[in-house]
Write a protein that holds these residues in place. Structure first.
Motif, PDB file in Angstrom:
ATOM      1  N   GLY A  72     -96.374   0.654 -60.340  1.00 45.86           N
ATOM      2  CA  GLY A  72     -95.292   0.925 -61.273  1.00 45.86           C
ATOM      3  C   GLY A  72     -94.356  -0.249 -61.483  1.00 45.86           C
ATOM      4  O   GLY A  72     -94.770  -1.372 -61.766  1.00 45.86           O
ATOM      5  N   HIS A  73     -93.049   0.024 -61.299  1.00 50.71           N
ATOM      6  CA  HIS A  73     -92.041  -0.986 -61.580  1.00 50.71           C
ATOM      7  C   HIS A  73     -92.041  -2.115 -60.560  1.00 50.71           C
ATOM      8  O   HIS A  73     -91.459  -3.167 -60.822  1.00 50.71           O
ATOM      9  N   LEU A  74     -92.653  -1.919 -59.387  1.00 53.55           N
ATOM     10  CA  LEU A  74     -92.661  -2.982 -58.381  1.00 53.55           C
ATOM     11  C   LEU A  74     -93.375  -4.217 -58.909  1.00 53.55           C
ATOM     12  O   LEU A  74     -92.924  -5.342 -58.705  1.00 53.55           O
ATOM     13  N   ARG A  75     -94.498  -4.017 -59.584  1.00 51.16           N
ATOM     14  CA  ARG A  75     -95.228  -5.161 -60.127  1.00 51.16           C
ATOM     15  C   ARG A  75     -94.397  -5.906 -61.166  1.00 51.16           C
ATOM     16  O   ARG A  75     -94.348  -7.142 -61.176  1.00 51.16           O
ATOM     17  N   ILE A  76     -93.718  -5.171 -62.053  1.00 49.67           N
ATOM     18  CA  ILE A  76     -92.864  -5.805 -63.057  1.00 49.67           C
ATOM     19  C   ILE A  76     -91.724  -6.559 -62.381  1.00 49.67           C
ATOM     20  O   ILE A  76     -91.379  -7.687 -62.767  1.00 49.67           O
ATOM     21  N   PHE A  77     -91.124  -5.949 -61.352  1.00 47.33           N
ATOM     22  CA  PHE A  77     -90.038  -6.587 -60.605  1.00 47.33           C
ATOM     23  C   PHE A  77     -90.514  -7.907 -60.006  1.00 47.33           C
ATOM     24  O   PHE A  77     -89.841  -8.939 -60.111  1.00 47.33           O
ATOM     25  N   LEU A  78     -91.687  -7.892 -59.352  1.00 47.53           N
ATOM     26  CA  LEU A  78     -92.189  -9.105 -58.710  1.00 47.53           C
ATOM     27  C   LEU A  78     -92.602 -10.159 -59.730  1.00 47.53           C
ATOM     28  O   LEU A  78     -92.458 -11.364 -59.478  1.00 47.53           O
ATOM     29  N   LEU A  79     -93.109  -9.730 -60.890  1.00 54.71           N
ATOM     30  CA  LEU A  79     -93.434 -10.708 -61.931  1.00 54.71           C
ATOM     31  C   LEU A  79     -92.180 -11.398 -62.448  1.00 54.71           C
ATOM     32  O   LEU A  79     -92.160 -12.619 -62.644  1.00 54.71           O
ATOM     33  N   ALA A  80     -91.113 -10.618 -62.697  1.00 62.94           N
ATOM     34  CA  ALA A  80     -89.859 -11.208 -63.149  1.00 62.94           C
ATOM     35  C   ALA A  80     -89.303 -12.146 -62.086  1.00 62.94           C
ATOM     36  O   ALA A  80     -88.812 -13.243 -62.387  1.00 62.94           O
TER      37      ALA A  80
END
Length: 634
Positions: free
Chosen positions: A164-172
């Protein structure tokens, strides 16, 4: 309707490869190739027959023109020439994220940006505690950056089942991390600078910036002047790989524009009616021009960097001779322990601590389902500092023995970080099993953000995750109308997006159109139009519906491409994935997931049951409040 893939013949293999949703096959393959190249380099460097590894990568290649030229060994050719393309792709990602991506919204970006800054500074400080004196102190840059490819690969292997949002967080976070690492390389690991070649490089960059106004021959022109800029930076003494970043930041990026898309469609139609080479070339140019140069180049070069350049870089730099003497020296070396502590402890403490601080001070918010425990697991994996760490070792340390000690530290830190991340995710999953998250609404209803019909303060809520191209969602609208008529102001109905792109090619476009209409106050006016014309959801159709409603078409089309609208649709889809919702329509009744039929009678019955539970709970709270008042009165 359910979005799913056809089952392969080997179910066990399917479970291994596809148990982690949210990751592309290219990310998994890239990480696997990088790991394989690292293992191969270690095996090659430790083979019993001499020093073939070092001898091979020390072989030289030269280019001479009229007595002037450059000479590089194979390792330098990889690190200073091929890696320029890697940094170019990184620069394209940075430009896109800040222009139209996750970091374009300041309120969304503050947490990963702050965490990334702490994840740069604290590892360096910890490294300097071990190496505050001597020449090794200059190597603090080795510990500042995470390896994005390995990080995403590790997250796919040992992270939560629904990232979920963890991947987006780590990409940012990785984007900011890369920016910081590149700045450190530019300012701290550039030795002597020659002025005249630097001027030539600046002029080359100015010409590259102006190429966005050129309609023909852009590709060859970009290539020629990029080579000029790289050669000028190499001659100036500045790390030449930074040419890749500088060029990428000048490449224009924008969402597809309707004028270019329509032009491409006209050219394609002309070619279909009269196939000939001239029309074919014109159609190809038209299609390319409808997408930004940034997107085209990123799509073109990403596979080369992921599948070729990074594995070759690992093969050239990860080959440490793990003799007893090397390991013994590394075990007692403050350089090795500084690298390990900086990457493992520094990244974990910096990212997790800053995230907790920003959250506590309410300067930013974590996305739904993105708990501090999950961030801690991602922070631990961020200690896998491979590519840029090995790259900076070559820049910061001259002594081959100390280079080996630092490489041992990077390899050991990456392994420890991987195991630590795995352990944290397993603990978090035990404390809060993913199965529980699929039963309750991940994000509470928010009147400031959600699309609500009915009273915003109603005690009963019916949340639908739907798709405008889904026929079952269209049929469910009648049931919802009956439910709303039955409860009146006691019920709030909420729509959230779950575009099933694999079966509905226009679902995302329709979802973005609804959000664009919402910005003009007409969300629930456009929705029924799209449901009644599910076979007509092309862009021109959506613009026609918007015109029927009297919307500002220029603003409507611009909003459809905006980062706010794109992120809002994506957020809903990620929330659905977090709750393991993969079919439409899916309903949540008063925050709890509804399973089974969704006809009006069933929904009304379930809502009535929830209403009774609310009444009993309210009575208990009232009774408790009265008892407390009586107690105080005594």
């Amino acid at each position: 309707m359910t979005e799913g893939d056809s089952l392969p013949r080997f179910p066990r293999l399917r479970r291994v490869l596809h148990q982690r949703r949210g990751f592309s096959d290219s990310e998994k393959t890239g990480a696997a190739l990088l790991l394989g190249a690292t293992v191969l380099a270690l095996v090659w460097a430790n083979l019993p027959f001499g020093n073939s590894y070092d001898e091979f990568w020390s072989s030289t290649v030269s280019l001479q023109v009229s007595g002037t030229g450059i000479q590089l060994d194979f390792r330098a050719l990889v690190n200073e020439a091929l890696m320029t393309l890697f940094f170019f792709v990184v620069g394209l990602e940075v430009k896109r994220e800040f222009a139209v991506g996750e970091l374009s919204d300041r309120s969304r970006a503050i947490v990963p940006v702050a965490a990334a800054v702490a994840g740069l500074a604290i590892p360096a400080a910890i490294f300097l505690l071990f190496n505050h004196t001597g020449e090794t102190g200059h190597a603090w840059g080795v510990v500042i950056s995470s390896d994005t490819a390995f990080l995403l690969g590790a997250l796919a292997l040992v992270g939560p089942r629904l990232p979920g949002h963890l991947r987006i967080f780590l990409l940012a976070l990785a984007v900011v991390d890369d920016v910081g690492a590149l700045a450190v390389i530019a300012f701290f690991y550039t030795d002597q600078v020659h002025f005249l070649p630097l001027v030539v490089a600046a002029l080359g960059l100015a010409i590259i910036w102006s190429l966005k106004y050129v309609r023909l021959g852009q590709g060859p022109a970009y290539l020629v002047f990029s080579v000029v800029v790289w050669g000028a930076l190499y001659a100036s003494g500045v790390q030449p790989t930074l040419a890749g970043v500088a060029i990428a930041l000048l490449i224009p990026v924008y969402a597809p524009r309707r004028r270019e898309v329509e032009r491409a469609a006209e050219l394609s139609r002309a070619f279909r009616q009269s196939p000939n080479p001239a029309y074919a070339q014109a159609a190809v140019r038209g299609l390319l021009n409808s997408v930004s140069v940034n997107d085209r180049l990123h799509t073109l070069y990403s596979p080369y960097t992921s599948f070729i350049i990074l594995p070759v870089f690992a093969l050239a730099n990860a080959g440490v001779k793990l003799s007893g003497e090397t390991l013994a020296a590394a075990f007692t070396s403050p350089l090795t322990w500084g690298v390990i502590a900086g990457l493992v402890v520094g990244k974990f403490v910096g990212i997790t601590g800053m995230t907790a601080l920003v959250k506590a001070l309410k300067l930013g918010e974590l996305a739904p389902g993105l708990t501090l425990g999950r961030v801690a697991g991602g922070a631990a994996l961020s200690g896998i500092g491979f590519t840029i760490s090995l790259f900076i070792i070559d820049l910061a340390i001259d002594d081959p023995r100390q280079q080996d000690e630092a490489r041992v530290g990077v390899l050991a830190a990456s392994l420890i970080a991987f195991v630590l991340g795995w352990a944290i995710f397993r603990i978090v999953d035990k404390v809060q099993p993913p199965s529980r998250m699929s039963l309750v609404l991940a994000r509470p209803v928010d009147p400031r953000r959600d699309h609500i019909r009915g009273a915003a303060d109603a005690k009963l809520s019916l949340v639908e995750y739907g798709d405008f191209e889904c026929p079952f969602c269209s049929r469910a609208t009648g049931s919802i109308d009956e439910v709303r008529a039955h409860f009146g102001d006691q019920l709030q109905y909420v729509w959230r997006h779950l575009p099933l792109t694999k079966v509905h090619p226009h679902a995302i476009l329709a979802a973005r159109a609804s959000e664009a209409a919402a910005l003009q106050g007409r969300f629930f006016d456009l929705s029924p139009l799209m449901f009644s014309h599910q076979d007509e959801l092309e862009l021109d159709d959506l613009l026609a519906y918007a015109a029927t409603l009297g919307l500002d078409l220029n603003r409507f089309e611009e909003d459809m491409r905006s980062a706010d609208v794109v992120n809002r649709v994506r957020d809903d889809a990620i929330d659905a994935e977090l709750m393991d919702v993969h079919s439409t329509p899916t309903f949540f009744i008063c925050g709890k997931r509804h399973f089974g039929p969704y006809d009006a009678a069933t929904l009304i019955r379930e809502l009535e049951n929830s209403k009774e539970m609310f009444t009993v709970a309210e009575a208990k709270r009232l009774e408790k409040a009265q008892q407390e008042l009586q107690h105080r009165g005594r």
